[in-house]
Scaffold this motif. Structure first.
Motif, PDB file in Angstrom:
ATOM      1  N   LEU A  10     -38.214  38.465  96.166  1.00 31.85           N
ATOM      2  CA  LEU A  10     -38.493  39.409  95.169  1.00 31.85           C
ATOM      3  C   LEU A  10     -40.054  39.564  94.928  1.00 31.85           C
ATOM      4  CD1 LEU A  10     -37.955  37.784  91.709  1.00 31.85           C
ATOM      5  CD2 LEU A  10     -37.716  36.546  93.733  1.00 31.85           C
ATOM      6  N   SER A  11     -40.326  40.639  94.478  1.00 31.09           N
ATOM      7  CA  SER A  11     -41.789  41.014  94.281  1.00 31.09           C
ATOM      8  C   SER A  11     -42.468  40.394  93.193  1.00 31.09           C
ATOM      9  CB  SER A  11     -41.943  42.542  94.244  1.00 31.09           C
ATOM     10  OG  SER A  11     -41.693  42.990  92.789  1.00 31.09           O
ATOM     11  N   VAL A  12     -43.952  40.155  92.984  1.00 34.61           N
ATOM     12  CA  VAL A  12     -44.479  39.439  91.976  1.00 34.61           C
ATOM     13  C   VAL A  12     -44.104  40.230  90.842  1.00 34.61           C
ATOM     14  CG1 VAL A  12     -46.841  38.992  90.878  1.00 34.61           C
ATOM     15  CG2 VAL A  12     -46.513  38.353  93.472  1.00 34.61           C
ATOM     16  N   SER A  13     -43.999  41.625  90.965  1.00 33.22           N
ATOM     17  CA  SER A  13     -43.759  42.252  89.602  1.00 33.22           C
ATOM     18  C   SER A  13     -42.320  42.071  89.123  1.00 33.22           C
ATOM     19  CB  SER A  13     -43.879  43.993  89.909  1.00 33.22           C
ATOM     20  OG  SER A  13     -45.073  44.368  90.152  1.00 33.22           O
ATOM     21  N   ALA A  21     -38.099  31.490  82.815  1.00 35.13           N
ATOM     22  CA  ALA A  21     -36.791  31.002  82.524  1.00 35.13           C
ATOM     23  C   ALA A  21     -35.732  31.520  83.428  1.00 35.13           C
ATOM     24  CB  ALA A  21     -36.591  31.234  81.144  1.00 35.13           C
ATOM     25  N   GLY A  22     -36.133  32.697  83.945  1.00 36.30           N
ATOM     26  CA  GLY A  22     -35.018  33.204  84.835  1.00 36.30           C
ATOM     27  C   GLY A  22     -35.328  32.707  86.388  1.00 36.30           C
ATOM     28  N   LEU A  23     -36.428  32.526  86.765  1.00 40.78           N
ATOM     29  CA  LEU A  23     -36.713  32.171  87.856  1.00 40.78           C
ATOM     30  C   LEU A  23     -36.326  30.420  88.175  1.00 40.78           C
ATOM     31  CD1 LEU A  23     -40.313  33.438  88.756  1.00 40.78           C
ATOM     32  CD2 LEU A  23     -38.180  34.427  89.533  1.00 40.78           C
ATOM     33  N   VAL A  24     -36.556  29.813  87.176  1.00 45.24           N
ATOM     34  CA  VAL A  24     -35.796  28.466  87.365  1.00 45.24           C
ATOM     35  C   VAL A  24     -34.425  28.260  86.921  1.00 45.24           C
ATOM     36  CG1 VAL A  24     -36.032  26.352  85.527  1.00 45.24           C
ATOM     37  CG2 VAL A  24     -38.162  27.543  85.835  1.00 45.24           C
ATOM     38  N   VAL A  35     -41.437  34.773  96.913  1.00 42.87           N
ATOM     39  CA  VAL A  35     -42.034  35.849  96.074  1.00 42.87           C
ATOM     40  C   VAL A  35     -42.919  36.435  96.853  1.00 42.87           C
ATOM     41  CG1 VAL A  35     -43.456  36.330  93.774  1.00 42.87           C
ATOM     42  CG2 VAL A  35     -41.741  34.598  94.071  1.00 42.87           C
ATOM     43  N   THR A  36     -42.828  37.748  96.905  1.00 43.48           N
ATOM     44  CA  THR A  36     -43.719  38.447  97.826  1.00 43.48           C
ATOM     45  C   THR A  36     -44.746  39.480  97.211  1.00 43.48           C
ATOM     46  OG1 THR A  36     -42.302  40.483  97.899  1.00 43.48           O
ATOM     47  CG2 THR A  36     -41.821  38.811  99.688  1.00 43.48           C
ATOM     48  N   ARG A  37     -45.851  39.651  97.729  1.00 42.24           N
ATOM     49  CA  ARG A  37     -46.857  40.667  97.343  1.00 42.24           C
ATOM     50  C   ARG A  37     -47.294  41.527  98.599  1.00 42.24           C
ATOM     51  NH1 ARG A  37     -51.031  37.682  95.290  1.00 42.24           N
ATOM     52  NH2 ARG A  37     -50.393  38.089  93.319  1.00 42.24           N
ATOM     53  N   HIS A  38     -47.056  42.801  98.388  1.00 41.44           N
ATOM     54  CA  HIS A  38     -47.005  43.918  99.431  1.00 41.44           C
ATOM     55  C   HIS A  38     -46.257  43.547 100.659  1.00 41.44           C
ATOM     56  CE1 HIS A  38     -50.448  45.533  97.261  1.00 41.44           C
ATOM     57  NE2 HIS A  38     -51.284  44.236  97.233  1.00 41.44           N
ATOM     58  N   ALA A  43     -45.460  33.089  97.644  1.00 38.46           N
ATOM     59  CA  ALA A  43     -44.958  31.533  96.993  1.00 38.46           C
ATOM     60  C   ALA A  43     -43.397  31.732  97.134  1.00 38.46           C
ATOM     61  CB  ALA A  43     -45.395  31.975  95.543  1.00 38.46           C
ATOM     62  N   ALA A  44     -42.949  30.337  96.843  1.00 36.63           N
ATOM     63  CA  ALA A  44     -41.710  30.178  96.895  1.00 36.63           C
ATOM     64  C   ALA A  44     -41.166  29.296  95.396  1.00 36.63           C
ATOM     65  CB  ALA A  44     -41.222  29.457  97.997  1.00 36.63           C
TER      66      ALA A  44
END
Length: 102
Positions: A10-13, A21-24, A35-38, A43-44
């Motif tokens: 999923l993108s950073v946005s 809370a949703g990610l956790v 987590v992706t940017r461009h 990150a993971a």
């Protein structure tokens, strides 16, 4: 990413919209989030059980690398403990007489 199983990108946005809370909650449920940017992974987010599993795998790989390195460089020569102690000016008796600092 082969280290992460059951992973979802999923993108950073999108991660920001999802919220911590949703990610956790996803990570607690066993999902590995990347987590992706461009479109590049940056990150993971993983649960603690998965993190512990990755830590154990890292430790096992380090041990394996050490064993392989030792096997590849082993010339068969062995040095006795007494010879090593002598090289450092000690004997088994002198070590036994040392004061325990703990």
């Amino acid at each position: 990413m082969s280290m992460l199983h059951n992973s979802r990108e999923l993108s950073v946005s999108d991660a920001a919209r999802r919220g911590v809370a949703g990610l956790v909650a996803d990570a607690e449920g066993g999902a590995d989030l990347v987590v992706t940017r461009h479109h590049r992974p940056v990150a993971a987010v993983v649960g603690m059980d998965r993190l512990a599993e990755l830590d154990r795998a890292e430790s096992d790989l380090r041990d394996l690398a050490l064993v392989l390195a030792r096997a590849a460089t082993d010339c068969g020569n062995r040095t006795s403990l007494d010879d090593v102690l002598d090289a450092f000016g000690h004997t088994r008796q002198s070590l036994a007489e040392l004061e325990d600092t703990e």
